[in-house]
Design a protein around this motif. Structure first.
Motif, PDB file in Angstrom:
ATOM      1  N   LYS A 176       1.217  -0.559   0.192  1.00  0.00           N
ATOM      2  CA  LYS A 176      -0.475   0.508  -0.174  1.00  0.00           C
ATOM      3  C   LYS A 176       1.087   1.068   0.337  1.00  0.00           C
ATOM      4  CE  LYS A 176      -4.290  -1.660   1.790  1.00  0.00           C
ATOM      5  NZ  LYS A 176      -5.152  -1.869   3.446  1.00  0.00           N
ATOM      6  N   THR A 177       1.356   0.932   0.858  1.00  0.00           N
ATOM      7  CA  THR A 177       2.609   2.285   0.524  1.00  0.00           C
ATOM      8  C   THR A 177       3.499   2.269  -0.028  1.00  0.00           C
ATOM      9  OG1 THR A 177       3.193   1.979   3.013  1.00  0.00           O
ATOM     10  CG2 THR A 177       4.437   3.381   2.173  1.00  0.00           C
ATOM     11  N   GLY A 212       0.955   3.977  -3.212  1.00  0.00           N
ATOM     12  CA  GLY A 212       0.925   4.542  -3.052  1.00  0.00           C
ATOM     13  C   GLY A 212       1.696   5.893  -3.188  1.00  0.00           C
ATOM     14  N   LEU A 229       2.182   9.651  -5.097  1.00  0.00           N
ATOM     15  CA  LEU A 229       2.038  10.416  -3.657  1.00  0.00           C
ATOM     16  C   LEU A 229       1.853  12.278  -4.003  1.00  0.00           C
ATOM     17  CD1 LEU A 229       1.527   9.774  -0.794  1.00  0.00           C
ATOM     18  CD2 LEU A 229       3.820  10.382  -0.374  1.00  0.00           C
ATOM     19  N   SER A 285      -1.087  13.571  -6.304  1.00  0.00           N
ATOM     20  CA  SER A 285      -2.715  13.307  -5.489  1.00  0.00           C
ATOM     21  C   SER A 285      -2.950  14.562  -4.259  1.00  0.00           C
ATOM     22  CB  SER A 285      -2.625  11.996  -4.796  1.00  0.00           C
ATOM     23  OG  SER A 285      -1.853  11.943  -4.109  1.00  0.00           O
ATOM     24  N   SER A 318       1.742   9.197   4.844  1.00  0.00           N
ATOM     25  CA  SER A 318       1.635   7.649   4.231  1.00  0.00           C
ATOM     26  C   SER A 318       1.569   6.597   4.667  1.00  0.00           C
ATOM     27  CB  SER A 318       1.457   7.654   2.522  1.00  0.00           C
ATOM     28  OG  SER A 318       2.132   6.841   2.326  1.00  0.00           O
ATOM     29  N   SER A 325       3.339   3.704 -12.344  1.00  0.00           N
ATOM     30  CA  SER A 325       2.448   3.062 -12.251  1.00  0.00           C
ATOM     31  C   SER A 325       1.621   2.686 -12.283  1.00  0.00           C
ATOM     32  CB  SER A 325       0.993   4.119 -11.391  1.00  0.00           C
ATOM     33  OG  SER A 325       0.227   4.322 -12.389  1.00  0.00           O
TER      34      SER A 325
END
Lengths: 260, 242
Positions: free
Chosen positions: A79-80, A83, A87, A90, A109, A171
Motif C-alpha cells: 500500500k505504501t 501510493g 503521492l 495526489s 502515508s 504506476s
C-alpha cells in the motif's frame, strides 16, 4: 542530512495531525468504518487459506496465522509503495500552494499504513493465543524487525515517489512488479519448503520483503532467533537507499510543482 | 532607504516542456524535436523594503503568480537569487490541505500546522479565526457541507489571522458576500498596515491597488515594465491598454 532532521522535527506535529485527520476521514466515510481494518485482512486470510488447503492440498503449520502474518506485512509494504508513486500528484493542491519538504507527505502515508498494520498485528496476537502458541524470548525481535520494515519501505517509496513525478507509466509498471513480488515473497506459502533448493533460500534472502515475512514467522510462531547477518545487511542497504532517496528529493523537489 | 525584506536579482523561471514522460511521449520525442521551455519570468530584479506594500499588476500570463510562488519557495529559480532575509513568508492561498469530511475546527489546525505554526499558536488563534469567519455552529460540521462562500470565508480567515512577516496575496480580496468582502478588505488593510509587515498583492482591480499600495510592479511578458510609485505606474498602465 541535517536539513532532513530539522525538517523532520519541524513538520513532525503536522505529520502526526495529518495522518490522524486522514485516518479519521477514511473511517467516517464508510459504514463499517474501522471494522474494515480488521475485516479486510481477515477475509484475505480466509481466501488464501482456502486456496492453499483445498485447491493445492498442501499446508503449513498454523496456516491461518502463517498467512495472516504474511498479509499484514505485505499490505503495509504494497500500500505504501503503490501510493508513493502518485503521492506528489495526489497532493497537488498542497504542493502548488505552499512549500513543504516532500518526504513529509510520504511520512504521513507511512504513518497511516503503519497504524493499520498495528491493528493487524493485534489480530495476529489474538490468533497466536487462539492457537495456543507460546511466545518465546525471541518475540522481542519484533521491534527491530518492524524498524527494518519501516526503513526498507521508506527507501523504496522515497525513490519511487521521485520517479513517479516524471514518469507517467510508472504506476502501471509498479503494479506488475508488486504482483510479481507478492507471489515471490511467500505471503501464503513457505518459500523454503515449497521452492526447490537452493532457490527457496535465495528467494528468502535476496528479497527483503520475503526475508522480513519469513523472520516474522520465525520469531513469533517457530520461536527462532533473527538471522543477524541478513538483518544487518538489509538494514544497511535500506539506510543507504534512504539517504540516496532523500538527497535526490531535496535536489529536485522544486521542479515538482512545475511538472504536475 | 530602510531595511530590505525581499531582494530579487536576475530571476529567471522557465517551465520546461518535458513535463511527464510516458511510453507515448518517449516514442514521439525520438521523431519530434524537443520543444523549447516557456519562460515565465525573464531576468527580474527588484527589492522591497520592510513594511512596504507592493502591488503587482500585468495582464494574464505575465508571470505574476509565478513570481509570488517563487518568493514563497514553491519554485526554485532557474537562474538568479531570491533573498527573504529569514522572514517567514506565506502565500495567502485558499484552503490549503483541507480534508473535506472533517470539521472546520480540525481543518483550521491542519492548515495552520501546514503553514508552519505550532499547535499552541493555532489553538490560541483558533477562536479568533472562528469568530472572524462568521461560521458559528457550522465550525464543527464537516467542510463538505459548507457552501462555497463559507468555505472560502474559513480559508481566508485562517490565512489572514495566522500572521507572518511577508504576506503574498494572490487575488483573494473578493471572498464571500458583500459584508464579508468589506470585512476581509478591512482585515487585509489592518494586516498590511502593520509597519513591519511586507506585502505583495496581485490584483486586477486598480482601485484596490490604488488604495492599498505604496509601490507598484508592472510585469509584462515576464519582464518588468515599470517599478515605481503607485500613481505613476497605474497612469502609464491604463494608458498602455487604452
Amino acid at each position: 542530512m541535517i536539513k532532513f532532521c530539522r525538517d523532520f522535527k519541524k513538520y513532525f506535529s503536522y505529520t502526526l495531525y495529518a495522518a490522524w485527520a486522514e485516518l479519521k476521514s477514511e473511517i467516517t466515510e464508510s459504514y463499517l468504518s474501522w471494522i474494515w481494518l480488521i475485516l479486510e485482512p481477515f477475509c484475505f486470510m480466509l481466501i488464501y487459506t482456502f486456496i492453499v488447503r483445498i485447491v493445492f492440498h498442501s499446508s503449513e503449520a498454523y496456516l491461518p496465522v502463517f498467512v495472516f502474518i504474511g498479509i499484514t506485512i505485505w499490505n503495509f509494504f504494497s500500500k505504501t509503495v503503490n501510493g508513493s508513486v502518485k503521492l506528489i500528484k495526489s497532493n497537488k493542491s498542497i504542493i502548488s500552494r505552499i512549500y513543504i519538504p516532500k518526504f513529509v507527505l510520504l511520512n504521513i502515508s507511512i504513518l497511516i499504513n503503519f497504524y493499520k498494520m498495528l491493528v493487524s498485528l493485534v489480530i495476529v496476537a489474538c490468533m497466536l493465543i487462539f492457537y495456543g502458541i507460546e511466545l518465546s524470548i525471541y518475540a522481542l525481535y519484533l521491534l527491530p524487525l518492524i524498524i527494518l520494515l519501516l526503513c526498507g519501505t521508506f527507501a523504496c517509496s522515497v525513490i519511487l515517489m521521485h520517479f513517479g513525478v516524471f514518469v507517467k507509466d510508472l504506476s502501471n509498471v509498479i503494479n506488475i512488479v508488486l504482483r510479481l513480488t507478492f507471489y515471490l515473497s511467500g505471503v501464503f506459502y513457505s518459500l523454503s519448503t515449497r521452492v526447490p533448493r537452493p532457490y527457496g533460500a535465495y528467494l528468502t534472502h535476496y528479497n527483503p520483503i520475503a526475508y522480513i515475512i519469513d523472520e516474522m514467522r520465525n520469531i513469533l510462531i517457530f520461536a527462532q532467533p533473527l538471522n543477524l547477518k541478513w538483518y544487518i545487511s538489509w538494514m544497511v542497504v535500506s539506510i543507504v537507499f534512504s539517504f540516496i532517496g532523500i538527497s535526490t528529493i531535496y535536489k529536485h523537489e522544486s521542479k515538482y510543482a512545475k511538472v504536475i | 532607504m530602510g531595511k530590505l525584506a525581499i531582494n530579487i536579482e536576475n530571476l529567471v523561471i522557465t517551465y520546461k516542456e518535458l513535463h511527464r514522460i510516458s511510453l507515448k511521449t518517449l516514442k514521439k520525442s525520438s521523431t519530434q524535436k524537443k520543444k523549447k521551455g516557456y519562460t515565465a519570468l525573464n531576468g527580474i530584479t527588484f527589492s522591497v523594503e520592510q513594511g512596504k506594500i507592493v502591488g503587482v499588476i500585468g495582464k494574464n500570463g505575465s508571470g505574476k503568480s509565478t513570481l509570488l510562488r517563487a518568493i514563497a519557495g514553491i519554485f526554485a529559480p532557474d537562474e538568479g537569487t531570491i533573498e527573504t532575509y529569514g522572514n517567514s513568508v506565506s502565500l495567502l492561498a485558499i484552503g490549503i490541505g483541507f480534508i473535506n469530511n472533517l470539521s472546520g475546527r480540525e481543518n483550521i489546525i491542519l492548515s495552520g500546522l501546514l503553514m508552519g505554526f505550532s499547535k499552541k499558536e493555532i489553538e490560541k488563534k483558533a477562536e479568533e479565526i472562528i469568530e472572524f469567519s462568521e461560521l458559528g455552529d457550522f465550525i464543527d460540521k464537516p467542510v463538505q457541507t459548507y457552501s462555497s462562500g463559507m468555505y472560502s470565508k474559513l480559508a481566508f480567515s485562517i490565512t489572514a489571522i495566522m500572521e507572518s512577516d511577508i504576506i503574498l496575496i494572490d487575488e483573494v480580496l473578493s471572498v464571500g458576500d458583500a459584508g464579508f468582502k468589506k470585512k476581509s478588505y478591512n482585515k487585509v488593510k489592518e494586516l498590511i498596515s502593520h509597519d513591519k509587515r511586507t506585502v505583495l498583492i496581485v490584483s486586477h482591480n486598480m482601485n484596490t491597488i490604488r488604495k492599498l499600495c505604496d509601490k507598484v510592479l508592472w510585469l509584462h511578458n515576464g519582464e518588468i515594465m515599470m517599478y515605481d510609485s503607485t500613481e505613476k505606474v497605474i497612469t502609464q498602465y491604463e494608458q498602455f491598454f487604452s
